[in-house]
Enzyme design. Structure first.
Site, PDB file in Angstrom:
ATOM      1  N   ARG A  52       1.180   5.190  61.598  1.00  0.00           N
ATOM      2  CA  ARG A  52       0.425   4.059  62.145  1.00  0.00           C
ATOM      3  C   ARG A  52      -0.756   4.585  62.937  1.00  0.00           C
ATOM      4  O   ARG A  52      -0.881   5.772  63.169  1.00  0.00           O
ATOM      5  CB  ARG A  52       1.312   3.211  63.036  1.00  0.00           C
ATOM      6  CG  ARG A  52       2.166   4.041  64.023  1.00  0.00           C
ATOM      7  CD  ARG A  52       2.325   3.445  65.369  1.00  0.00           C
ATOM      8  NE  ARG A  52       1.100   3.128  66.021  1.00  0.00           N
ATOM      9  CZ  ARG A  52       0.349   3.970  66.709  1.00  0.00           C
ATOM     10  NH1 ARG A  52       0.681   5.242  66.793  1.00  0.00           N
ATOM     11  NH2 ARG A  52      -0.759   3.566  67.284  1.00  0.00           N
ATOM     12  N   GLY A  53      -1.650   3.652  63.266  1.00  0.00           N
ATOM     13  CA  GLY A  53      -2.894   4.080  63.910  1.00  0.00           C
ATOM     14  C   GLY A  53      -3.957   4.143  62.834  1.00  0.00           C
ATOM     15  O   GLY A  53      -3.753   4.794  61.804  1.00  0.00           O
ATOM     16  N   ALA A  54      -5.078   3.491  63.043  1.00  0.00           N
ATOM     17  CA  ALA A  54      -6.060   3.339  61.971  1.00  0.00           C
ATOM     18  C   ALA A  54      -6.405   4.645  61.252  1.00  0.00           C
ATOM     19  O   ALA A  54      -6.279   4.746  60.034  1.00  0.00           O
ATOM     20  CB  ALA A  54      -7.316   2.658  62.526  1.00  0.00           C
ATOM     21  N   ARG A  95      -1.459  -3.142  54.721  1.00  0.00           N
ATOM     22  CA  ARG A  95      -1.750  -3.759  56.023  1.00  0.00           C
ATOM     23  C   ARG A  95      -3.222  -4.199  55.996  1.00  0.00           C
ATOM     24  O   ARG A  95      -4.059  -3.477  55.458  1.00  0.00           O
ATOM     25  CB  ARG A  95      -1.506  -2.797  57.197  1.00  0.00           C
ATOM     26  CG  ARG A  95      -0.050  -2.415  57.403  1.00  0.00           C
ATOM     27  CD  ARG A  95       0.144  -1.571  58.660  1.00  0.00           C
ATOM     28  NE  ARG A  95       0.086  -2.379  59.885  1.00  0.00           N
ATOM     29  CZ  ARG A  95       0.045  -1.859  61.109  1.00  0.00           C
ATOM     30  NH1 ARG A  95      -0.012  -0.554  61.277  1.00  0.00           N
ATOM     31  NH2 ARG A  95       0.031  -2.650  62.168  1.00  0.00           N
ATOM     32  N   GLN A 202       4.538   0.724  71.262  1.00  0.00           N
ATOM     33  CA  GLN A 202       3.796   1.944  70.979  1.00  0.00           C
ATOM     34  C   GLN A 202       3.425   2.675  72.270  1.00  0.00           C
ATOM     35  O   GLN A 202       3.313   3.904  72.286  1.00  0.00           O
ATOM     36  CB  GLN A 202       2.511   1.651  70.190  1.00  0.00           C
ATOM     37  CG  GLN A 202       2.739   1.228  68.739  1.00  0.00           C
ATOM     38  CD  GLN A 202       2.814  -0.259  68.554  1.00  0.00           C
ATOM     39  OE1 GLN A 202       3.295  -0.986  69.436  1.00  0.00           O
ATOM     40  NE2 GLN A 202       2.364  -0.767  67.404  1.00  0.00           N
ATOM     41  N   ASP A 243      -8.840  -0.905  65.744  1.00  0.00           N
ATOM     42  CA  ASP A 243      -8.476  -0.928  64.330  1.00  0.00           C
ATOM     43  C   ASP A 243      -9.630  -1.385  63.461  1.00  0.00           C
ATOM     44  O   ASP A 243      -9.656  -1.104  62.255  1.00  0.00           O
ATOM     45  CB  ASP A 243      -7.252  -1.829  64.135  1.00  0.00           C
ATOM     46  CG  ASP A 243      -6.041  -1.217  64.793  1.00  0.00           C
ATOM     47  OD1 ASP A 243      -5.871  -1.404  66.005  1.00  0.00           O
ATOM     48  OD2 ASP A 243      -5.291  -0.492  64.104  1.00  0.00           O
ATOM     49  N   ASN A 253      -7.902  -4.843  68.056  1.00  0.00           N
ATOM     50  CA  ASN A 253      -6.978  -3.803  68.489  1.00  0.00           C
ATOM     51  C   ASN A 253      -5.621  -4.437  68.732  1.00  0.00           C
ATOM     52  O   ASN A 253      -5.445  -5.653  68.607  1.00  0.00           O
ATOM     53  CB  ASN A 253      -7.513  -3.109  69.756  1.00  0.00           C
ATOM     54  CG  ASN A 253      -6.801  -1.791  70.022  1.00  0.00           C
ATOM     55  OD1 ASN A 253      -6.688  -0.947  69.154  1.00  0.00           O
ATOM     56  ND2 ASN A 253      -6.305  -1.629  71.244  1.00  0.00           N
ATOM     57  N   LYS A 254      -4.653  -3.596  69.087  1.00  0.00           N
ATOM     58  CA  LYS A 254      -3.287  -4.096  69.271  1.00  0.00           C
ATOM     59  C   LYS A 254      -3.238  -5.363  70.119  1.00  0.00           C
ATOM     60  O   LYS A 254      -3.958  -5.464  71.119  1.00  0.00           O
ATOM     61  CB  LYS A 254      -2.450  -2.995  69.921  1.00  0.00           C
ATOM     62  CG  LYS A 254      -0.988  -3.294  70.060  1.00  0.00           C
ATOM     63  CD  LYS A 254      -0.319  -3.738  68.777  1.00  0.00           C
ATOM     64  CE  LYS A 254      -0.630  -2.805  67.654  1.00  0.00           C
ATOM     65  NZ  LYS A 254      -0.318  -3.386  66.296  1.00  0.00           N
TER      66      LYS A 254
HETATM   67  C1  LIG Z   1      -6.392   5.364  66.876  1.00  0.00           C
HETATM   68  S1  LIG Z   1      -6.041   3.861  66.115  1.00  0.00           S
HETATM   69  C2  LIG Z   1      -4.857   3.240  67.166  1.00  0.00           C
HETATM   70  C3  LIG Z   1      -4.707   1.757  67.067  1.00  0.00           C
HETATM   71  O1  LIG Z   1      -3.806   1.396  65.999  1.00  0.00           O
HETATM   72  C4  LIG Z   1      -2.714   0.696  66.571  1.00  0.00           C
HETATM   73  O2  LIG Z   1      -2.182  -0.291  65.753  1.00  0.00           O
HETATM   74  P1  LIG Z   1      -0.763   0.003  64.988  1.00  0.00           P
HETATM   75  O3  LIG Z   1       0.140   0.679  65.978  1.00  0.00           O
HETATM   76  O4  LIG Z   1      -0.303  -1.388  64.584  1.00  0.00           O
HETATM   77  O5  LIG Z   1      -1.125   0.862  63.815  1.00  0.00           O
HETATM   78  C5  LIG Z   1      -3.274   0.109  67.842  1.00  0.00           C
HETATM   79  O6  LIG Z   1      -4.052  -1.038  67.612  1.00  0.00           O
HETATM   80  C6  LIG Z   1      -4.099   1.259  68.338  1.00  0.00           C
HETATM   81  O7  LIG Z   1      -5.084   0.973  69.288  1.00  0.00           O
END
Ligand SMILES: CSC[C@H]1O[C@H](OP(=O)(O)O)[C@H](O)[C@@H]1O
Length: 365
Positions: A52-54, A95, A202, A243, A253-254
Site C-alpha cells: 500500500r502507499g501510492a 484500487r 496505518q 494519493d 489522501n487517507k
Molecule cells: C506515500 S503514499 C502514502 C499514502 O497512501 C496511503 O493510502 P493507503 O494506505 O490506502 O494505500 C495514505 O493515503 C498515504 O498518505
C-alpha cells in the site's frame, strides 16, 4: 515482534521471476514477505493493502504486469500488445484513487510503444528494465523530497502526520517521512506525533513501527486527539503524503487528512503535503474529480476481527478524502517546493521536466 532495521526493508522487490511484497497487513507483529508469481496475487495484494502507499502500489503493479505477461504467448507485437492491454486494465481495477497505479501502468505502456520494433522476447526484457527503473527512481525521488522538505523544518521541531507515507509506502525513505529520516541522518532531533488513522490503523501499525525501528521519537495518538495536541502548542507543522494531487493543488489522501488540515488552519500550523511528481495528476482538474475508493463495512464494524458495531449497521467507509488546495501551505516535490497559486505553480513544475506520464494515458483511473 521481529525487530529489523527499517533500512533493510524493501516493501517491493522483483528477481525477474518472483515479486516479493512486504505484507503490511501483518505489521507490526510480524515482518513477512509474500512470494508472488501470478498477476492475480499481485492484484489481491494491492486490493487488500498487503502492499500500500501510492508509490509502492505503482511499483508493485509494474512488476505484477510482467508476471501477467508471462501468460501471454505471442509471436508478434499485435498479440503481445493485446495481452499487455488486458493485463494492464486488470491491474488498474484493483484500487481507484492512488494515481501512481495508473501512472506506472501508463509508463510501462509508453515503453512498450517506444520499443515496438523489437521482438517479443526483447520487449519483455525492456519492460523489466522499465519496472526496475520505476522502482530505482522512486528511491531517488523520495530522498529528494526529503532534502527539499528539510528546508521547511529545523532541528527540534515536532511534526504531526496522518496515515503512513513512510519507507514502506515507497521504494525507500517515504514521502512525508523522508524529511524525518534525512533529519536523523543530519543529526537533528525531530519528533513525530502519529495519528493512529482509523479504520486500518496505518499510523499505529506502520508509522509508529517504522519510526520506532529507526530510533526516531514518535508519539502515537488517536485521530480524535489531533485537535487537543495542536491546541497545546505541541505541533510545529503537519506533513502528510498523498494519493493524487489534482492540477489545482487539491489533494486526495487517507481519510481524515481533510480534518487535520482544517485543524492546522484553525491553529495557524503549516500543513505540508509531500508529493512525488508521479502522484500529481495534471489530467484531473480538481479534487472533486478524483475517484474516492469506498471499502467494505467490515473494516469498521469488525476491524482486525473485533466486533465493535452491530454487523447489520449501515456503514460509509471512504478510504480517502480531498483537502482543498487553500488549506495546503506548500507541496513538497522532488523538483522543489511549490506554493499557491497551485494551478500555475504545478504547471511550471512540469515545464521544468516533470514526469507526469501525460500523453501516454492508456489506462484511466
Ligand atoms: C506515500 S503514499 C502514502 C499514502 O497512501 C496511503 O493510502 P493507503 O494506505 O490506502 O494505500 C495514505 O493515503 C498515504 O498518505
Amino acid at each position: 515482534m521481529i525487530r529489523i532495521a527499517t533500512e533493510q526493508i524493501q516493501s517491493v522487490s522483483f528477481d525477474g521471476e518472483t515479486l516479493y511484497i512486504l505484507d503490511q497487513t501483518q505489521l507490526p507483529a510480524v515482518t513477512q514477505y509474500l512470494r508472488i508469481t501470478r498477476i492475480e496475487q499481485c492484484w489481491q495484494a494491492i486490493k487488500e493493502l498487503k502492499v500500500r502507499g501510492a508509490p509502492a502500489i505503482g511499483i508493485a503493479a509494474a512488476y505484477g504486469l510482467l508476471l501477467g505477461l508471462k501468460d501471454v504467448a505471442a509471436d508478434g507485437f499485435d498479440d503481445f500488445y493485446q495481452g499487455f492491454q488486458e493485463k494492464s486494465e486488470y491491474l488498474a481495477s484493483s484500487r481507484p484513487t492512488a494515481v501512481n497505479l495508473f501512472w506506472a501502468l501508463n509508463r510501462m505502456h509508453a515503453r512498450l510503444i517506444a520499443e515496438k520494433e523489437h521482438s517479443v522476447e526483447a520487449l519483455r526484457a525492456k519492460l523489466l528494465q522499465e519496472a526496475h527503473a520505476i522502482r530505482a527512481e522512486d528511491e531517488a525521488v523520495c530522498r529528494s523530497i526529503g532534502m527539499h522538505g528539510l528546508t521547511l523544518l529545523h532541528d527540534g521541531m515536532t511534526l504531526l502526520t496522518h496515515c503512513n507515507a513512510g519507507a514502506i509506502a515507497t521504494a525507500k525513505y517515504g514521502t512525508a517521512l523522508a524529511p524525518v529520516y534525512l533529519a536523523k541522518e543530519r543529526g537533528w532531533n525531530l519528533k513525530v506525533i502519529a495519528d493512529e488513522t482509523r479504520p486500518l490503523l496505518q499510523g499505529s501499525r506502520l508509522t509508529a513501527w517504522e519510526l520506532t525501528e529507526a530510533g526516531i521519537d514518535v508519539t502515537l495518538i488517536t485521530d480524535s486527539m489531533a485537535a487537543y495536541v495542536m491546541s497545546k502548542g505541541w505541533v510545529d507543522a503537519v506533513i502528510v503524503g498523498c494519493d493524487r494531487v489534482a492540477a489545482n493543488g487539491d489533494v486526495a489522501n487517507k481519510i481524515g487528512t481533510y480534518g487535520v488540515a482544517l485543524l492546522a488552519k484553525a491553529h495557524c500550523i503549516p500543513f505540508y503535503v509531500a508529493a512525488p511528481m508521479s502522484t500529481i495528476d495534471m489530467d484531473t482538474a480538481s479534487g472533486d474529480a478524483i475517484p474516492i475508493e469506498e471499502r467494505e463495512a467490515g473494516e469498521i464494524t469488525n476491524g482486525f476481527g473485533v466486533h465493535t458495531a452491530p454487523p447489520e449497521v449501515k456503514v460509509f467507509n471512504p478510504a480517502f478524502d480531498v483537502t482543498p488546495n487553500e488549506l495546503i501551505s506548500a507541496i513538497i516535490t522532488e523538483q522543489g517546493i511549490v506554493r499557491q497559486p497551485y494551478n500555475e505553480t504545478l504547471i511550471e513544475l512540469f515545464k521544468q521536466g516533470g514526469n507526469s506520464g501525460e500523453g501516454t494515458r492508456h489506462v484511466e483511473s
